[in-house]
Scaffold this active site. Structure first.
Site, PDB file in Angstrom:
ATOM      1  N   GLN A  41       2.108  -5.915  -3.133  1.00  0.00           N
ATOM      2  CA  GLN A  41       2.434  -6.022  -1.708  1.00  0.00           C
ATOM      3  C   GLN A  41       3.760  -5.309  -1.407  1.00  0.00           C
ATOM      4  O   GLN A  41       4.078  -4.350  -2.086  1.00  0.00           O
ATOM      5  CB  GLN A  41       2.464  -7.488  -1.242  1.00  0.00           C
ATOM      6  CG  GLN A  41       1.095  -8.140  -1.186  1.00  0.00           C
ATOM      7  CD  GLN A  41       0.667  -8.732  -2.502  1.00  0.00           C
ATOM      8  OE1 GLN A  41       1.428  -9.399  -3.166  1.00  0.00           O
ATOM      9  NE2 GLN A  41      -0.562  -8.487  -2.893  1.00  0.00           N
ATOM     10  N   LYS A  84       2.446   2.218  -5.054  1.00  0.00           N
ATOM     11  CA  LYS A  84       3.158   1.720  -6.255  1.00  0.00           C
ATOM     12  C   LYS A  84       2.344   1.987  -7.517  1.00  0.00           C
ATOM     13  O   LYS A  84       2.900   2.297  -8.564  1.00  0.00           O
ATOM     14  CB  LYS A  84       3.388   0.199  -6.150  1.00  0.00           C
ATOM     15  CG  LYS A  84       4.291  -0.229  -5.038  1.00  0.00           C
ATOM     16  CD  LYS A  84       4.376  -1.728  -4.935  1.00  0.00           C
ATOM     17  CE  LYS A  84       3.108  -2.401  -4.461  1.00  0.00           C
ATOM     18  NZ  LYS A  84       2.734  -2.114  -3.068  1.00  0.00           N
ATOM     19  N   ASP A 125       0.809  -1.222   0.000  1.00  0.00           N
ATOM     20  CA  ASP A 125       0.000   0.000   0.000  1.00  0.00           C
ATOM     21  C   ASP A 125       0.841   1.272   0.000  1.00  0.00           C
ATOM     22  O   ASP A 125       0.421   2.303   0.514  1.00  0.00           O
ATOM     23  CB  ASP A 125      -0.966   0.042   1.207  1.00  0.00           C
ATOM     24  CG  ASP A 125      -1.793  -1.211   1.307  1.00  0.00           C
ATOM     25  OD1 ASP A 125      -2.284  -1.663   0.264  1.00  0.00           O
ATOM     26  OD2 ASP A 125      -1.935  -1.752   2.420  1.00  0.00           O
ATOM     27  N   GLY A 159      -4.429  -4.212  -4.848  1.00  0.00           N
ATOM     28  CA  GLY A 159      -5.445  -3.353  -5.434  1.00  0.00           C
ATOM     29  C   GLY A 159      -4.997  -1.918  -5.376  1.00  0.00           C
ATOM     30  O   GLY A 159      -4.330  -1.517  -4.431  1.00  0.00           O
ATOM     31  N   HIS A 160      -5.289  -1.175  -6.406  1.00  0.00           N
ATOM     32  CA  HIS A 160      -5.015   0.251  -6.332  1.00  0.00           C
ATOM     33  C   HIS A 160      -6.009   1.025  -7.178  1.00  0.00           C
ATOM     34  O   HIS A 160      -6.667   0.477  -8.047  1.00  0.00           O
ATOM     35  CB  HIS A 160      -3.568   0.585  -6.702  1.00  0.00           C
ATOM     36  CG  HIS A 160      -3.180   0.133  -8.065  1.00  0.00           C
ATOM     37  ND1 HIS A 160      -2.507  -1.043  -8.287  1.00  0.00           N
ATOM     38  CD2 HIS A 160      -3.377   0.692  -9.272  1.00  0.00           C
ATOM     39  CE1 HIS A 160      -2.312  -1.172  -9.585  1.00  0.00           C
ATOM     40  NE2 HIS A 160      -2.821  -0.148 -10.204  1.00  0.00           N
TER      41      HIS A 160
HETATM   42  P1  IMP Z   1      -2.739 -12.803   1.704  1.00  0.00           P
HETATM   43  O1  IMP Z   1      -1.782 -12.205   0.729  1.00  0.00           O
HETATM   44  O2  IMP Z   1      -4.178 -12.561   1.365  1.00  0.00           O
HETATM   45  O3  IMP Z   1      -2.455 -14.249   1.980  1.00  0.00           O
HETATM   46  O4  IMP Z   1      -2.508 -12.033   3.111  1.00  0.00           O
HETATM   47  C1  IMP Z   1      -1.315 -12.179   3.855  1.00  0.00           C
HETATM   48  C2  IMP Z   1      -0.911 -10.879   4.511  1.00  0.00           C
HETATM   49  O5  IMP Z   1      -0.507  -9.945   3.504  1.00  0.00           O
HETATM   50  C3  IMP Z   1      -2.025 -10.189   5.298  1.00  0.00           C
HETATM   51  O6  IMP Z   1      -1.456  -9.516   6.410  1.00  0.00           O
HETATM   52  C4  IMP Z   1      -2.571  -9.173   4.314  1.00  0.00           C
HETATM   53  O7  IMP Z   1      -3.188  -8.077   4.954  1.00  0.00           O
HETATM   54  C5  IMP Z   1      -1.291  -8.752   3.622  1.00  0.00           C
HETATM   55  N1  IMP Z   1      -1.506  -8.243   2.263  1.00  0.00           N
HETATM   56  C6  IMP Z   1      -1.754  -8.961   1.142  1.00  0.00           C
HETATM   57  N2  IMP Z   1      -1.875  -8.154   0.071  1.00  0.00           N
HETATM   58  C7  IMP Z   1      -1.669  -6.898   0.513  1.00  0.00           C
HETATM   59  C8  IMP Z   1      -1.617  -5.626  -0.145  1.00  0.00           C
HETATM   60  O8  IMP Z   1      -1.786  -5.486  -1.356  1.00  0.00           O
HETATM   61  N3  IMP Z   1      -1.375  -4.560   0.673  1.00  0.00           N
HETATM   62  C9  IMP Z   1      -1.154  -4.690   2.001  1.00  0.00           C
HETATM   63  N4  IMP Z   1      -1.172  -5.850   2.646  1.00  0.00           N
HETATM   64  C10 IMP Z   1      -1.424  -6.952   1.909  1.00  0.00           C
END
Ligand code: IMP
Length: 446
Positions: free
Chosen positions: A223, A16, A13, A40-41
């Site tokens: 991420q 990017k 977040d 997502g953005h």
């Molecule tokens: P997952 O990727 O859904 O398995 O989530 C694993 C961890 O990564 C969790 O703490 C989510 O909140 C975090 N996470 C996954 N994608 C994002 C993102 O795009 N931005 C921020 N945190 C993310």
């Protein structure tokens, strides 16, 4: 030719999407290399917000080559939804390419993600529940279903049966769920296959072709570094590698094809989900910062945890990614907050001091940020377009960060709009910056 990698240098977040959007205008190809629709953005064009989860936002430039690389995990329901939405808004999708080798998120992956979190209870990771972890787990177990499998009914069915077999026990509570019916699942996925078939391609070869013809490729990360499955705050991480090295494996190029690696960091820090966060502010100032920065997730709508910028973690991200440039986003959010803290080391149990990012999970959980206090500023900086016009305190703040991590700041975000950015001298002289108009001015807002 130029290969430019964009990665998150914190916990995701970081903004990017906006940087990729700026570079995409002049790039010949934008390719995503990991993650899925957990990312997502929002891109604002002419005051209209556009939300993206899978397709690179570069698609808004007519005919621009935009690819989803082999390292991405694709939920075809989300992908086809995004396609329908863009098509309905008149967007030209002719530049879209989807790797035949990318893995697919299946209905059972989402159920297993939910079930896994429910089972962990208080210890849950706080995943986005989009099935990301179970999908990457199947990929590693060689039980994954790939995009190319959608084009062959017999193979698809066989693979779904083989993938579900070892999960029978965990899926038992959902045995009657219509989503798990083999016949309808196969039919749904064949339909997705028909709908995306025209975009399926050998995206590695496409990337080589662009590079071989002196083109510029932007490798779009999702991420952030501290959510990396190998280098992040495991197990509170995502299930892929959001670091720069993954731009190679997730698209099919070698390290020599990469020329610049841009880390994106907010002027402060945020995190969604559970896990260590040594600079977290869980007081009124944290609430103020969250509201000022609009820190709510694009994908899940969750309130983000907020804190001071963590230079121990940022220096670690610099090394893990071999950052050549840093973009600092949302500097304007710090306006009027009074003096600003920057974390320069951690304090652990028994007063232990950590100048470097601790590798041990227990140490990391106990680590608390210790700070250098820098003066803040009150002037509105949202209209500033030249770093020399920033208040001295803002310039000092940026210089402190850059000196501490040893990476030049190339780009500074001072507001949500596309033109609310400052290209620094380092940014203009970068390969990415050289793609700007020759008078050195910023790109016109579209
Ligand atoms: P997952 O990727 O859904 O398995 O989530 C694993 C961890 O990564 C969790 O703490 C989510 O909140 C975090 N996470 C996954 N994608 C994002 C993102 O795009 N931005 C921020 N945190 C993310």
């Amino acid at each position: 030719m130029a290969g430019i990698v964009i990665v998150g240098a914190q916990w995701g977040d970081e903004g990017k999407g906006k940087v990729v959007d700026l570079l995409a205008e002049r790039a010949d190809l934008v390719i995503r290399f990991q993650g899925g629709n957990n990312a997502g953005h929002t891109i604002v064009r002419d005051g209209v917000p556009w939300k993206f989860h899978l397709i690179p936002s570069g698609i808004l430039y007519p005919g621009k080559l935009c690819a989803i690389g082999n390292g991405v995990v694709i939920d075809p329901k989300v992908l086809t939804g995004e396609l329908d939405d863009l098509r309905a808004k008149g967007v030209d999708l002719s530049g879209l390419r989807i790797s035949a080798n990318a893995h697919l998120i299946m209905p059972y992956h989402m159920l297993l993600d939910h079930a896994g979190e429910a089972k962990l209870g208080r210890l849950q990771i706080g995943t986005t529940r989009r099935g990301i972890g179970p999908c990457y787990a199947d990929k590693a177990a060689r039980l994954g279903i790939r995009v190319q499998d959608l084009l062959d009914e017999k193979i698809l069915k066989k693979k779904i049966v083989a993938a579900m077999e070892p999960k029978r026990l965990s899926l038992r509570p959902y045995a009657k769920s219509p989503e798990l019916d083999l016949q309808s699942m196969t039919e749904d996925y064949l339909t997705y296959g028909h709908r995306i078939a025209q975009y399926v391609a050998d995206t590695a070869r496409l990337t080589w072709d662009v590079l071989d013809h002196d083109g510029t490729v932007v490798f779009e990360g999702a991420q952030g570094t501290l959510l990396d499955i190998d280098h992040g705050t495991y197990p509170f991480v995502t299930s892929s590698n959001p670091v720069s090295a993954s731009a190679c494996t997730g698209t099919g190029v070698g390290p020599k094809d990469i020329d610049e690696i841009w880390g994106i960091a907010k002027a402060y820090a945020t995190r969604v989900g559970a896990g260590p966060f040594p600079t977290e502010l869980d007081d009124d100032l944290g609430v103020t910062l969250r509201e000022a920065g609009g820190e709510y997730g694009t994908t899940t709508g969750r309130a983000r945890r907020v804190g001071w910028i963590d230079l121990v973690a940022l220096r670690y991200a610099t090394r893990i990614n071999s950052l050549t440039h840093l973009a600092i986003t949302k500097l304007d959010v710090l306006t009027g907050l009074g003096s600003l803290n920057v974390c320069t080391h951690y304090r652990g149990a028994e007063e232990a001091r950590f100048d470097h990012y601790p590798y041990h999970q227990t140490v990391m959980h106990q680590a608390v940020g210790e700070y250098e206090q820098l003066p803040g500023w009150d002037e509105d900086i949202s209209g500033v377009r030249d770093e020399r016009d920033l208040p001295q305190a803002a310039r000092d703040y940026l210089a402190f960060i850059s000196d501490f991590i040893g990476v030049p700041i190339a780009l500074i975000g001072v507001g949500p709009a596309r033109d609310q950015i400052i290209w620094t001298d380092a940014g203009r002289s970068s390969l990415a910056g050289q793609a700007l108009p020759t008078d050195g001015q910023q790109l016109d807002p579209v």
